[in-house]
Design a protein around this motif. Structure first.
Motif, PDB file in Angstrom:
ATOM      1  N   TRP A 251      29.660  36.026   1.804  1.00 24.94           N
ATOM      2  CA  TRP A 251      29.694  36.155   0.347  1.00 24.94           C
ATOM      3  C   TRP A 251      28.560  35.379  -0.317  1.00 24.94           C
ATOM      4  O   TRP A 251      27.945  35.846  -1.275  1.00 24.94           O
ATOM      5  CB  TRP A 251      31.041  35.671  -0.179  1.00 24.94           C
ATOM      6  CG  TRP A 251      31.103  35.683  -1.683  1.00 24.94           C
ATOM      7  CD1 TRP A 251      31.340  36.759  -2.485  1.00 24.94           C
ATOM      8  CD2 TRP A 251      30.882  34.571  -2.548  1.00 24.94           C
ATOM      9  NE1 TRP A 251      31.281  36.384  -3.815  1.00 24.94           N
ATOM     10  CE2 TRP A 251      31.004  35.047  -3.874  1.00 24.94           C
ATOM     11  CE3 TRP A 251      30.594  33.220  -2.339  1.00 24.94           C
ATOM     12  CZ2 TRP A 251      30.858  34.218  -4.978  1.00 24.94           C
ATOM     13  CZ3 TRP A 251      30.450  32.390  -3.441  1.00 24.94           C
ATOM     14  CH2 TRP A 251      30.582  32.886  -4.738  1.00 24.94           C
TER      15      TRP A 251
ATOM     16  N   GLN B 137      25.418  37.335  -0.031  1.00 24.99           N
ATOM     17  CA  GLN B 137      25.399  38.481  -0.941  1.00 24.99           C
ATOM     18  C   GLN B 137      25.212  38.048  -2.395  1.00 24.99           C
ATOM     19  O   GLN B 137      24.466  38.686  -3.141  1.00 24.99           O
ATOM     20  CB  GLN B 137      26.704  39.265  -0.800  1.00 24.99           C
ATOM     21  CG  GLN B 137      26.805  40.479  -1.719  1.00 24.99           C
ATOM     22  CD  GLN B 137      28.152  41.171  -1.607  1.00 24.99           C
ATOM     23  OE1 GLN B 137      29.067  40.664  -0.971  1.00 24.99           O
ATOM     24  NE2 GLN B 137      28.277  42.335  -2.200  1.00 24.99           N
ATOM     25  N   ARG B 138      25.840  36.968  -2.803  1.00 25.98           N
ATOM     26  CA  ARG B 138      25.811  36.555  -4.200  1.00 25.98           C
ATOM     27  C   ARG B 138      24.523  35.813  -4.559  1.00 25.98           C
ATOM     28  O   ARG B 138      23.918  36.055  -5.616  1.00 25.98           O
ATOM     29  CB  ARG B 138      27.024  35.667  -4.505  1.00 25.98           C
ATOM     30  CG  ARG B 138      27.054  35.079  -5.902  1.00 25.98           C
ATOM     31  CD  ARG B 138      27.230  36.142  -6.964  1.00 25.98           C
ATOM     32  NE  ARG B 138      27.113  35.587  -8.310  1.00 25.98           N
ATOM     33  CZ  ARG B 138      28.154  35.159  -9.038  1.00 25.98           C
ATOM     34  NH1 ARG B 138      29.383  35.256  -8.534  1.00 25.98           N
ATOM     35  NH2 ARG B 138      27.974  34.683 -10.234  1.00 25.98           N
TER      36      ARG B 138
ATOM     37  N   TYR C 140      22.430  26.656  -5.458  1.00 23.66           N
ATOM     38  CA  TYR C 140      23.569  27.156  -6.223  1.00 23.66           C
ATOM     39  C   TYR C 140      24.545  26.010  -6.448  1.00 23.66           C
ATOM     40  O   TYR C 140      24.607  25.044  -5.677  1.00 23.66           O
ATOM     41  CB  TYR C 140      24.243  28.335  -5.528  1.00 23.66           C
ATOM     42  CG  TYR C 140      24.589  28.127  -4.073  1.00 23.66           C
ATOM     43  CD1 TYR C 140      25.637  27.304  -3.675  1.00 23.66           C
ATOM     44  CD2 TYR C 140      23.863  28.784  -3.071  1.00 23.66           C
ATOM     45  CE1 TYR C 140      25.963  27.129  -2.340  1.00 23.66           C
ATOM     46  CE2 TYR C 140      24.188  28.613  -1.730  1.00 23.66           C
ATOM     47  CZ  TYR C 140      25.234  27.783  -1.377  1.00 23.66           C
ATOM     48  OH  TYR C 140      25.551  27.614  -0.053  1.00 23.66           O
TER      49      TYR C 140
ATOM     50  N   VAL D 158      29.595  29.612 -11.154  1.00 28.85           N
ATOM     51  CA  VAL D 158      30.705  30.573 -11.156  1.00 28.85           C
ATOM     52  C   VAL D 158      31.944  30.060 -11.880  1.00 28.85           C
ATOM     53  O   VAL D 158      32.800  30.853 -12.276  1.00 28.85           O
ATOM     54  CB  VAL D 158      31.102  30.961  -9.710  1.00 28.85           C
ATOM     55  CG1 VAL D 158      29.988  31.731  -9.030  1.00 28.85           C
ATOM     56  CG2 VAL D 158      31.466  29.719  -8.891  1.00 28.85           C
TER      57      VAL D 158
ATOM     58  N   GLY E 234      33.163  38.055 -10.932  1.00 29.38           N
ATOM     59  CA  GLY E 234      31.819  37.507 -11.113  1.00 29.38           C
ATOM     60  C   GLY E 234      31.818  36.069 -11.565  1.00 29.38           C
ATOM     61  O   GLY E 234      30.946  35.285 -11.193  1.00 29.38           O
ATOM     62  N   SER E 235      32.793  35.689 -12.378  1.00 29.25           N
ATOM     63  CA  SER E 235      32.941  34.308 -12.829  1.00 29.25           C
ATOM     64  C   SER E 235      34.408  33.919 -12.721  1.00 29.25           C
ATOM     65  O   SER E 235      35.303  34.746 -12.908  1.00 29.25           O
ATOM     66  CB  SER E 235      32.462  34.149 -14.279  1.00 29.25           C
ATOM     67  OG  SER E 235      33.211  34.970 -15.154  1.00 29.25           O
TER      68      SER E 235
END
Length: 374
Positions: free
Chosen positions: A137, A140-141, A153, A158, A201-202
């Motif tokens: 994940w 991908q994100r 990140y 998020v 998404g969040s």
């Protein structure tokens, strides 16, 4: 001390991490010997993720990369461990209350009797599989499994606290990055998935500290308090006090709470005056003019300690709730704390002002004004 209490209120240490990270460490240690884990042996990025988690302070801070890794790992582990038993109920639990969804997993990892079947002999497979799912994940994100050095990140990418209003539009305050998560003292519970099991998404938190307060007493016994709270004192988006306290709540800064009348009046920003008939009587800003008028108009019913707000015709008393509708008691300012029954009227008899209004045909105040004290 107050400083210790403020630090405690700001604590974002994840108790979930205290259960999951040691268990993951045991699975990583058996990666080369457990035949169930053969599929993960050619993935060095998994060892990199575990290395970050094992050296992490377990604080769910908004600027933490490890907090984001851990939260994703937790959700994927729970899905692998509980999906067969809970089925479509699991994402609904996550969406409603993440702590409920994660509780069975925590009990199983602790070896609580009756939870052995949730993981059973596939404990290592569940944990390493959850870490692999989190790595996929992240790739991908964010385009990278491990956090990039230049622009890593973070948890705040998020996770946020959302302040929505039932009226929507201009009344919504928006989303703000915050510390905390499920199982932290500075709570900010959110879910990675929606009620249908789809990754969002969040991850918005709609649960958190309504206010934080620290109260002490000075040598004379008078209270002294420090406080912070989200948004502001006003519910009007056009008011300067609609969101002026929000930054302190986000940063954990405490402010002195005013108690005494003298310190309140010396810091007064505005005062609203009411008429007894509920009409707006005027607004005094940056001063204490008209306090006697305020007491005469509103405090006559509730005592000199009444504070009044223009929600006509509403007055509020800090002592008790008293309604003057119909035949209820009211308070007598001359004898504070002693209720006095209003004079009786015969059935069908209206008040003098009501009869005058009906006779003259003028649209004045209602015959039974809806005044309430809170």
């Amino acid at each position: 001390t107050p400083a210790d209490l403020a630090e405690l209120q700001w604590d974002a240490r994840s108790t979930l991490a205290d259960d999951l990270i040691p268990a993951l460490g045991q699975s990583v240690a058996e990666l080369g010997t457990d035949p169930q884990l053969a599929q993960f042996r050619g993935r060095p990025e998994l060892i990199g993720l575990f290395s970050l988690l094992s050296s992490w302070d377990r604080q769910m801070r908004r600027s933490s990369s490890e907090a984001l890794i851990f939260f994703a790992f937790t959700h994927f582990v729970a899905q692998r461990a509980l999906s067969d038993d809970l089925g479509p109920l699991l994402p609904k639990l996550f969406d409603f209350e993440p702590a409920y969804a994660l509780k069975p997993l925590r009990l199983a990892l602790r070896g609580v009797k009756g939870t052995e079947s949730l993981i059973g002999t596939e404990r290592n497979l569940v944990l390493m599989g959850g870490l692999a799912d989190a790595a996929d994940w992240l790739k991908q994100r964010f385009g990278s499994v491990l956090p990039p050095v230049m622009k890593p990140y973070q948890w705040q990418d998020v996770h946020s606290a959302t302040f929505d209003h039932v009226l929507g539009g201009k009344w919504n305050a928006g989303a703000f990055p915050v510390d905390g998560s499920v199982g932290t003292v500075n709570v900010s519970a959110s879910s990675m998935v929606d009620a249908a099991g789809k990754i969002k998404g969040s991850w918005s938190a709609r649960q958190g500290s309504l206010f934080r307060m620290i109260v002490t007493f000075d040598g004379s016994g008078a209270p002294t308090a420090q406080v912070n709270f989200p948004r502001g004192n006003s519910g009007d988006p056009g008011s300067p006090y609609y969101g002026n306290a929000h930054d302190n709540w986000l940063s954990g800064k405490q402010e002195h709470l005013l108690f005494g009348r003298s310190e309140i009046e010396s810091n007064l920003a505005e005062k609203i005056h009411l008429r007894r008939d509920g009409k707006f009587a005027g607004l005094a800003q940056f001063g204490v003019e008209g306090r006697q008028s305020l007491v005469e108009r509103c405090g006559r019913r509730v005592g000199v300690n009444a504070s009044c707000h223009f929600l006509p015709p509403v007055c509020r008393s800090p002592d008790r709730r008293v309604s003057v509708r119909r035949r209820a008691f009211r308070l007598d300012a001359r004898r504070p704390g002693r209720p006095v029954r209003p004079p009786r009227r015969r059935r069908g008899q209206r008040s003098r002002s009501c009869r005058a209004a009906r006779k003259g045909g003028e649209a004045v105040r209602p015959c039974q004004p809806r005044a309430a004290f809170a």
